[in-house]
Structure formats: structure tokens, C-alpha cells
Design a protein around this motif. Sequence first.
Motif, PDB file in Angstrom:
ATOM      1  N   ILE A 111       0.853  -1.188   0.000  1.00 28.15           N
ATOM      2  CA  ILE A 111       0.000   0.000   0.000  1.00 28.15           C
ATOM      3  C   ILE A 111       0.894   1.244   0.000  1.00 28.15           C
ATOM      4  N   MET A 161      -3.743   3.851   4.354  1.00 31.27           N
ATOM      5  CA  MET A 161      -4.575   2.732   3.919  1.00 31.27           C
ATOM      6  C   MET A 161      -5.927   3.211   3.401  1.00 31.27           C
ATOM      7  N   TRP A 193      -4.230  -0.019  -3.251  1.00 25.49           N
ATOM      8  CA  TRP A 193      -3.503  -1.174  -2.736  1.00 25.49           C
ATOM      9  C   TRP A 193      -3.146  -2.121  -3.872  1.00 25.49           C
TER      10      TRP A 193
END
Length: 206
Positions: free
Chosen positions: A69, A73, A78
Motif C-alpha cells: 500500500i 490505507m 492497494w
Amino acid sequence: MADALPSWAIKGELILNCNCTVFCPCVVSLGKHPPTEGYCQAWVGVRIDEGHHDGEDLSGLNVGLLMDIPGNMGRGNWKAAAFIDDRASEAAYDGLVRIFSGAGRGTTGLFGIMVSEFLGAERQPVTYTTEGRTRHLTVGKKIKGAVTPIGGKDPDQEVVVKNTEYWMGADVTIAQADRGRVRSHGRVWDFEGRSAEICQIDWAGP
């Protein structure tokens, strides 16, 4: 409805080891705080104690994941890969790929939103074992990991962050990696001594 998604459910345990130098800030910030190194690289192990997908039994199977990533987040983008227990039947394999790619929606539907590049899924011998408090994950020659809960004032109690809104599970045991080697998809990582977590999971979809 003919196009209704199959139902699925998984109960078991998850371990995760990432490159953060202290306990993962994503747990309590829900991805709003950046990882300690500015980006997140992680491996994940899942032990399925009970589970099914579209009527196919998933109990007793294990899954490994690789996650890469580039920043917070919560901002997505990702990259992820899945390693499915080579003991899985064809139907179980297909179901687990759907679940861990996010296509099965429900709890792991987040993957379908956050993962911009699914690097693929493959069968591997995936073992998830527990010795004392230490959890061990082996994914062929690709992942070799072990995590142990950190010590607390009461040696008989784990240090747990409780009642979070973390998507994996509300209560997260703080751990540290005894071993965390990844050799897959062009990644060569070693996160020994870095942040780890243990979580009891109860996921379902769609």
C-alpha cells in the motif's frame, strides 16, 4: 434472483505483520494516519476454523495474503495477492479467491474498493500453527512468518486494543514479529521485530 451473490462466512484467526516500527496506527485511526514508514507492506495469514462459500465447506483451510500500500490505507491504491491452501477443492478455491479479492462483497468487499491491482491468486501449501502464544505461517517458499503477543503487566493477559471499528475485528492483540520474510511478486521483505497483530475474525457476505 439469478444474479444474487453466493452467501459466505468465515470464523477463525488472522495474523498480520507489516513494516511499521511500532504498533500499526491504522488500527485505531482506521487508515487515516499514515503508516510509520509512510507506506505499508504486509503479509497476512488466515486460519479458517469454520466457513463456507455457496454451500462449499471451507473449514480447516488456510490463506496467505501479500499487501503493498503506497500511503494511508484509507486512500486505497492497494496491491494484493492471495495464496490459497493447496488442500482446497476447486469450489473452495474459487470461493476463497472471490472472498479475498473482494468480489464476494460483505466484510472483505473493502478489497474490491481499495485494491487497484490484484496481483492474482495461486495454490500454495499454507500452514498456520500455534505453539504457546506464537503463531506461525508458512506459504511455500514465499512467506515465512511468526508473531508473538507483546508482554503486559499481567503476564497471563494479552495486550489488546478493544472495541475498535477496525474492519478485520473489533479486538486486536498487539504482537511483534519473530520472523517476517516475504519472497514473492518481485517483493523481498524482512519485517522481523516489526509491528504485528492477532485478531479473531467473524466475517460474512454478501
